[in-house]
Design a protein around this motif. Structure first.
Motif, short mmCIF file in Angstrom:
data_model
loop_
_atom_site.label_atom_id
_atom_site.label_comp_id
_atom_site.label_asym_id
_atom_site.label_seq_id
_atom_site.Cartn_x
_atom_site.Cartn_y
_atom_site.Cartn_z
N SER A 26 0.81 -1.22 0.00
CA SER A 26 0.00 0.00 0.00
C SER A 26 0.85 1.27 0.00
O SER A 26 0.36 2.33 -0.38
N VAL A 27 2.10 1.18 0.44
CA VAL A 27 2.96 2.36 0.50
C VAL A 27 3.42 2.72 -0.90
O VAL A 27 4.13 1.95 -1.55
N LYS A 28 2.99 3.87 -1.39
CA LYS A 28 3.36 4.35 -2.72
C LYS A 28 4.33 5.53 -2.66
O LYS A 28 4.91 5.90 -3.67
N GLU A 29 4.48 6.10 -1.47
CA GLU A 29 5.37 7.24 -1.29
C GLU A 29 6.13 7.10 0.02
O GLU A 29 5.65 6.46 0.96
N PHE A 30 7.28 7.71 0.07
CA PHE A 30 8.09 7.74 1.27
C PHE A 30 8.32 9.18 1.70
O PHE A 30 8.27 10.11 0.87
N ILE A 31 8.56 9.36 2.98
CA ILE A 31 8.88 10.68 3.53
C ILE A 31 10.37 10.70 3.87
O ILE A 31 10.84 9.90 4.68
N THR A 93 24.15 15.08 -8.77
CA THR A 93 22.87 15.45 -9.34
C THR A 93 21.76 14.50 -8.91
O THR A 93 20.60 14.90 -8.79
N VAL A 94 22.09 13.25 -8.65
CA VAL A 94 21.09 12.29 -8.20
C VAL A 94 20.56 12.66 -6.82
O VAL A 94 19.38 12.41 -6.51
N ILE A 95 21.38 13.30 -5.99
CA ILE A 95 21.02 13.55 -4.59
C ILE A 95 20.59 14.99 -4.33
O ILE A 95 19.51 15.25 -3.77
N LEU A 96 21.43 15.95 -4.71
CA LEU A 96 21.25 17.33 -4.25
C LEU A 96 19.98 18.04 -4.74
O LEU A 96 19.33 18.72 -3.93
N PRO A 97 19.59 17.98 -6.01
CA PRO A 97 18.39 18.71 -6.43
C PRO A 97 17.15 18.35 -5.63
O PRO A 97 16.38 19.24 -5.22
N LYS A 98 16.92 17.06 -5.38
CA LYS A 98 15.76 16.64 -4.58
C LYS A 98 15.89 17.11 -3.15
O LYS A 98 14.90 17.54 -2.53
N THR A 99 17.10 17.07 -2.60
CA THR A 99 17.33 17.55 -1.23
C THR A 99 17.03 19.04 -1.11
O THR A 99 16.37 19.49 -0.17
N SER A 111 8.09 9.48 -4.46
CA SER A 111 7.35 8.30 -4.88
C SER A 111 8.22 7.05 -4.78
O SER A 111 9.45 7.13 -4.74
N PHE A 112 7.54 5.90 -4.73
CA PHE A 112 8.26 4.63 -4.62
C PHE A 112 9.21 4.43 -5.80
O PHE A 112 10.38 4.07 -5.62
N SER A 113 8.73 4.69 -7.02
CA SER A 113 9.57 4.51 -8.21
C SER A 113 10.75 5.46 -8.22
O SER A 113 11.87 5.08 -8.59
N SER A 114 10.52 6.72 -7.80
CA SER A 114 11.61 7.70 -7.75
C SER A 114 12.65 7.31 -6.71
O SER A 114 13.84 7.50 -6.91
N GLN A 118 16.49 6.55 -7.50
CA GLN A 118 17.57 7.27 -6.82
C GLN A 118 18.54 6.30 -6.16
O GLN A 118 19.77 6.48 -6.24
N THR A 119 18.00 5.27 -5.53
CA THR A 119 18.85 4.25 -4.90
C THR A 119 19.76 3.59 -5.92
O THR A 119 20.97 3.43 -5.69
N TYR A 120 19.18 3.22 -7.06
CA TYR A 120 19.98 2.52 -8.09
C TYR A 120 21.11 3.41 -8.61
O TYR A 120 22.27 2.98 -8.66
N PHE A 121 20.78 4.63 -9.00
CA PHE A 121 21.81 5.48 -9.60
C PHE A 121 22.85 5.93 -8.58
O PHE A 121 24.02 6.15 -8.94
#
Length: 334
Positions: A26-31, A93-99, A111-114, A118-121
């Motif tokens: 059921s979890v589709k997003e993380f905080i 770039t994988v980390i800082l813009p989202k932060t 989101s779960f997919s994002s 992010q984890t993979y890259f």
């Protein structure tokens, strides 16, 4: 009647299983918690991160541009450096813009997919840096310990093969653990006590036993980190041994200066990595773990291009000449 009852029971069990699976996923997003202690200084913190990000992009882009355009830097050492800068560019770039986005907007949702992407890259680019550091140490070993054989051993074909193997090896080694994590059920809580989707805090939120995935992840990570560290250490052991046997003090200093920048980068890189992997599991969501991860993911890519620019004489010469040419062209236009 008995068959009808059994069939109904099987239907109820199948429906219950489907509902349980739906609830588990059921979890589709993380905080992403980030740095809650710095919320009072979020504007200042955002500006600091912005400056770091811009300098990192500029520094790594400068290294890539210098190596690409100047034929004096068309050697295996600088091609590897160019790939390291390319990796550092995207690693940040994988980390800082989202932060930075979460700091300004107070939107800590991902989101779960994002998160999985992010984890993979993060691990893909990080693994490529480990391999590149080891490859660069091997290149310096051949250049210093076997200088007469260097043009033959480090041919253009071998250089290309090493670069391709670096990226393909990083891609393959991270793919399996990431796929395993993406298939895990997450049924809550969905709070990641980190500033990005690191795999270890993420595994703590799974609704099933993740000990097998943790062992797989640790095996892959240990294989990459320890093999890279071993090759780098052995290479520099022979390099230092060779330098110490050079009779001239000026010769020793000049030879050592060609690999001083790489030793500095490797020392910072492996120090952060060792701290992250030797920490007990219970500290993987602590502020200290986040601080070490911040140094590894943000500060190291910032320092790399400046260390190589400041400590490498040939890069300094090419940079100064390029700067003079650009300045002269601008003066002529006006």
């Amino acid at each position: 009647m008995l068959m009808t009852s059994s069939f109904s029971s099987l239907c109820r069990q199948a429906q219950a299983a489907r509902m349980e699976k739906a609830n588990q996923t059921s979890v589709k997003e993380f905080i992403i918690v980030g740095f809650p202690n710095l919320r009072l200084f979020k504007i200042l913190f955002f500006l600091i991160l912005m400056v770091i990000y811009v300098l990192t992009l500029m520094g790594n882009t400068l290294i890539i541009a210098l190596v690409w355009r100047d034929c004096r830097l068309h050697s295996p050492m600088y091609w590897f450096l160019c790939n390291l800068s390319f990796s550092g560019f995207w690693f940040t770039t994988v980390i800082l813009p989202k932060t930075m986005e979460s700091i300004v907007s107070d939107n800590h949702m991902i989101s779960f997919s994002s998160c999985i992407t992010q984890t993979y890259f993060y691990f893909f680019l990080g693994t490529s840096e480990y391999i590149l550091v080891a490859v660069m140490s091997f290149d310096r070993y051949i250049a210093i310990c076997k200088p007469l054989h260097y043009p033959i051993i480090m041919s253009g074909q071998l250089t290309l093969q090493l670069v391709i193997c670096t990226w393909m090896g990083a891609f393959a080694s991270v793919l399996c653990p990431t796929i395993l994590v993406s298939q895990l059920p997450f049924c809550g809580p969905n709070v990641i006590n980190h500033f990005f989707c690191d795999i270890r805090p993420l595994l703590q939120l799974a609704c099933v036993d993740t000990s097998l995935i943790e062992r797989v992840n640790s095996t892959f990570a240990s294989l990459v980190v320890l093999s890279s560290l071993f090759l780098t250490t052995v290479s520099y052991f022979y390099i230092i041994h060779t330098i110490l046997h050079i009779p001239s003090a000026i010769g020793r200093q000049k030879t050592f200066s060609t690999c001083a920048a790489h030793i500095t980068v490797a020392s910072i890189f492996y120090s952060c990595s060792i701290f992250m992997y030797v920490l007990p599991k219970k500290l993987h969501s602590s502020d200290f773990y986040k601080l070490v991860a911040f140094l590894h993911t943000v500060i190291t890519p910032l320092l790399n291009p400046f260390i190589y620019t400041l400590r490498n004489e040939k890069v300094q010469i090419v940079f100064k000449e390029t700067l003079r040419q650009r300045t002269g062209n601008v003066s002529e236009r006006f």
